[in-house]
Design an enzyme around this catalytic site. Structure first.
Site, PDB file in Angstrom:
ATOM      1  N   LYS A 122       8.210 -12.523   0.606  1.00  0.00           N
ATOM      2  CA  LYS A 122       7.244 -12.637   1.702  1.00  0.00           C
ATOM      3  C   LYS A 122       7.765 -13.518   2.833  1.00  0.00           C
ATOM      4  O   LYS A 122       7.467 -13.276   3.998  1.00  0.00           O
ATOM      5  CB  LYS A 122       5.898 -13.134   1.181  1.00  0.00           C
ATOM      6  CG  LYS A 122       5.222 -12.059   0.351  1.00  0.00           C
ATOM      7  CD  LYS A 122       3.786 -12.344   0.032  1.00  0.00           C
ATOM      8  CE  LYS A 122       3.207 -11.139  -0.709  1.00  0.00           C
ATOM      9  NZ  LYS A 122       1.847 -11.355  -1.168  1.00  0.00           N
ATOM     10  N   LYS A 207       6.807  -2.078  -5.683  1.00  0.00           N
ATOM     11  CA  LYS A 207       5.462  -2.182  -6.258  1.00  0.00           C
ATOM     12  C   LYS A 207       4.422  -1.594  -5.313  1.00  0.00           C
ATOM     13  O   LYS A 207       4.543  -1.756  -4.094  1.00  0.00           O
ATOM     14  CB  LYS A 207       5.172  -3.674  -6.476  1.00  0.00           C
ATOM     15  CG  LYS A 207       3.904  -3.979  -7.210  1.00  0.00           C
ATOM     16  CD  LYS A 207       3.615  -5.472  -7.180  1.00  0.00           C
ATOM     17  CE  LYS A 207       2.819  -5.853  -5.938  1.00  0.00           C
ATOM     18  NZ  LYS A 207       2.303  -7.221  -5.958  1.00  0.00           N
ATOM     19  N   LYS A 210      -0.993  -4.137  -1.769  1.00  0.00           N
ATOM     20  CA  LYS A 210      -2.130  -3.949  -0.881  1.00  0.00           C
ATOM     21  C   LYS A 210      -2.021  -4.720   0.421  1.00  0.00           C
ATOM     22  O   LYS A 210      -2.774  -4.483   1.346  1.00  0.00           O
ATOM     23  CB  LYS A 210      -3.414  -4.359  -1.591  1.00  0.00           C
ATOM     24  CG  LYS A 210      -3.532  -5.851  -1.906  1.00  0.00           C
ATOM     25  CD  LYS A 210      -4.938  -6.161  -2.334  1.00  0.00           C
ATOM     26  CE  LYS A 210      -5.001  -7.094  -3.526  1.00  0.00           C
ATOM     27  NZ  LYS A 210      -4.265  -8.367  -3.344  1.00  0.00           N
TER      28      LYS A 210
HETATM   29  N1  AQP Z   1       1.340  -2.407  -8.387  1.00  0.00           N
HETATM   30  C1  AQP Z   1       0.767  -3.121  -9.343  1.00  0.00           C
HETATM   31  N2  AQP Z   1       0.871  -2.737 -10.631  1.00  0.00           N
HETATM   32  C2  AQP Z   1       0.282  -3.452 -11.633  1.00  0.00           C
HETATM   33  N3  AQP Z   1      -0.445  -4.564 -11.403  1.00  0.00           N
HETATM   34  C3  AQP Z   1      -0.584  -4.975 -10.129  1.00  0.00           C
HETATM   35  N4  AQP Z   1      -1.229  -6.018  -9.583  1.00  0.00           N
HETATM   36  C4  AQP Z   1      -1.040  -6.002  -8.248  1.00  0.00           C
HETATM   37  N5  AQP Z   1      -0.305  -4.947  -7.889  1.00  0.00           N
HETATM   38  C5  AQP Z   1       0.014  -4.295  -9.040  1.00  0.00           C
HETATM   39  C6  AQP Z   1      -2.002  -6.995 -10.347  1.00  0.00           C
HETATM   40  O1  AQP Z   1      -3.302  -7.069  -9.769  1.00  0.00           O
HETATM   41  C7  AQP Z   1      -3.786  -8.408  -9.886  1.00  0.00           C
HETATM   42  C8  AQP Z   1      -4.239  -8.893  -8.558  1.00  0.00           C
HETATM   43  O2  AQP Z   1      -3.157  -8.817  -7.650  1.00  0.00           O
HETATM   44  P1  AQP Z   1      -3.005  -9.848  -6.461  1.00  0.00           P
HETATM   45  O3  AQP Z   1      -4.203  -9.778  -5.620  1.00  0.00           O
HETATM   46  O4  AQP Z   1      -2.650 -11.182  -6.980  1.00  0.00           O
HETATM   47  O5  AQP Z   1      -1.726  -9.394  -5.702  1.00  0.00           O
HETATM   48  P2  AQP Z   1      -1.265  -8.039  -5.025  1.00  0.00           P
HETATM   49  O6  AQP Z   1      -2.236  -6.948  -5.146  1.00  0.00           O
HETATM   50  O7  AQP Z   1       0.097  -7.827  -5.518  1.00  0.00           O
HETATM   51  O8  AQP Z   1      -1.280  -8.369  -3.476  1.00  0.00           O
HETATM   52  P3  AQP Z   1      -0.423  -9.327  -2.595  1.00  0.00           P
HETATM   53  O9  AQP Z   1       0.212 -10.396  -3.396  1.00  0.00           O
HETATM   54  O10 AQP Z   1      -1.258  -9.675  -1.445  1.00  0.00           O
HETATM   55  O11 AQP Z   1       0.804  -8.646  -2.057  1.00  0.00           O
HETATM   56  P4  AQP Z   1       1.404  -7.246  -2.022  1.00  0.00           P
HETATM   57  O12 AQP Z   1       0.320  -6.287  -2.079  1.00  0.00           O
HETATM   58  O13 AQP Z   1       2.126  -7.240  -0.739  1.00  0.00           O
HETATM   59  O14 AQP Z   1       2.319  -7.216  -3.182  1.00  0.00           O
HETATM   60  C9  AQP Z   1      -2.628  -9.244 -10.444  1.00  0.00           C
HETATM   61  O15 AQP Z   1      -2.831  -9.409 -11.821  1.00  0.00           O
HETATM   62  C10 AQP Z   1      -1.421  -8.386 -10.192  1.00  0.00           C
HETATM   63  O16 AQP Z   1      -0.402  -8.609 -11.156  1.00  0.00           O
END
Ligand code: AQP
Length: 341
Positions: A122, A207, A210
């Site tokens: 990030k 991955k 979101k």
């Molecule tokens: N692709 C995924 N596959 C399996 N598990 C996932 N999780 C997130 N994406 C996947 C799991 O969902 C829970 C909540 O996620 P989060 O809100 O901590 O993080 P996120 O959705 O990955 O969003 P971010 O961090 O804003 O960034 P991006 O979207 O850019 O990666 C967690 O248990 C996570 O493991």
């Protein structure tokens, strides 16, 4: 130091959360949230949280964070979290998270924070966009450790992408306990058997995520209409070759579809591969399965979104209960490090 649970059933203490950084995805659902509702809340003293303070670690629009926090909380209930069985709340409503986060920053070393994959990715992405990197992006795992440790958590049900942060949380808990005396339970991450890492349908080596502005075609959002879901899955990138085989390294696109189908239908991805002769039928079945899994969530979300007062009440009660559980442990940690009572 364990408190009373919402439902009364005995079991390990469980904590997990979701960030309001974007619309929730199929990855969030299959990787973490579905288990919270189907399994975890029934077997344990469980707390589930919209970790809104984590959404401030990158450029953010306050109104959007507010909107997404409410949507995430509503979706948690729509997915089946029952406030009679578990505690549903918003992180910023419980001051103990921020209080303990500072002690975690005083326990962690700069080098171990900089090694976190999410920080590296990030921070690099922010630099590419010409944005400065917020200090909180670096210290985010300290806040996450606080989220978990404040509750005496034993199990943290998360997707595979969060394994490194939970590992760090374990290290911090052990280090703190060693330095200042036994204060924290050392937690462990749990992952689903399949779909612990759902991949982007257009870029199956990344991955399904979101965050970021705009809706992406490789990402299935939990609230996508059925036809949109179908289109996205049918247009998923597949790999060279035409026979269906489960080879995650060589054929990540097909493996991802098999994982998603297996997670939605309760099957095994390797065995499922043998049942398909072409990518087309695999995609069609995967699309149908995803639509069916998400349909009830979308329907319940619509009903709950029409009753914001109910959701507010759940979050208010949840925060109160969470505060009561977290405060004694965080107070004890403050005393242990040498701060005056
Ligand atoms: N692709 C995924 N596959 C399996 N598990 C996932 N999780 C997130 N994406 C996947 C799991 O969902 C829970 C909540 O996620 P989060 O809100 O901590 O993080 P996120 O959705 O990955 O969003 P971010 O961090 O804003 O960034 P991006 O979207 O850019 O990666 C967690 O248990 C996570 O493991």
């Amino acid at each position: 130091m364990l408190g009373t649970r919402a439902s009364g059933a005995a079991g390990p203490r469980i904590f997990s959360g979701v960030q309001p950084t974007g619309h929730l995805t199929l990855g969030n659902y299959l990787g973490a949230m579905r288990r919270w509702a189907e399994v975890d809340q029934h077997r344990a003293e469980a707390l589930f949280c919209v970790v809104d303070m984590h959404a401030l670690t990158v450029e953010h629009d306050p109104a959007r964070v507010r909107r997404l926090s409410r949507q995430a909380a509503t979706l948690m209930l729509a997915m089946g979290l029952d406030p009679e069985r578990c505690t549903v709340f918003v992180q910023s409503h419980v001051d103990e998270h921020a209080r303990l986060s500072y002690l975690m920053e005083c326990t962690a070393a700069d080098g171990e924070m900089r090694r976190m994959i999410q920080y590296k990715e990030k921070a690099a992405a922010a630099a590419l966009r010409g944005e400065s990197v917020r200090v909180s992006l670096l210290t985010y795992p300290a806040l996450m450790a606080a989220d978990i440790l404040a509750y005496g958590t034993q199990e943290v049900p998360v997707g595979a992408d969060q394994a490194q942060h939970v590992e760090l949380t374990r290290d911090l808990a052990e280090r703190f306990n060693q330095r200042y005396g036994p204060t924290f339970v050392v937690p462990r991450a749990t992952h689903p058997k399949v779909a612990a890492r759902v991949m982007d349908l257009q870029e199956p080596t990344s991955k399904m995520g979101k965050s970021g502005q705009g809706r992406k075609t490789g990402v299935v959002y939990v609230l996508d209409e059925a036809e949109v879901v179908r289109k996205k899955v049918m247009r998923a990138v597949t790999d060279g070759g035409s026979d269906v085989a489960y080879e995650p390294d060589e054929r990540p696109g097909v493996a991802n579809l098999l994982n998603v189908l297996a997670a939605c239908t309760g099957g095994d991805p390797e065995k499922l591969a043998g049942a398909y002769g072409s990518y087309g039928t695999l995609k069609k079945d995967a699309a149908d399965a995803v639509v069916e899994v998400l349909r009830p969530v979308r329907e319940r979300h619509a009903a709950l979104a029409a009753d914001p007062a109910y959701v507010d009440g759940v979050l208010r009660d949840g925060a109160e209960r969470a505060r009561g559980l977290a405060r004694p442990r965080v107070d004890a940690a403050y005393r242990a490090v040498g701060l005056l009572a």
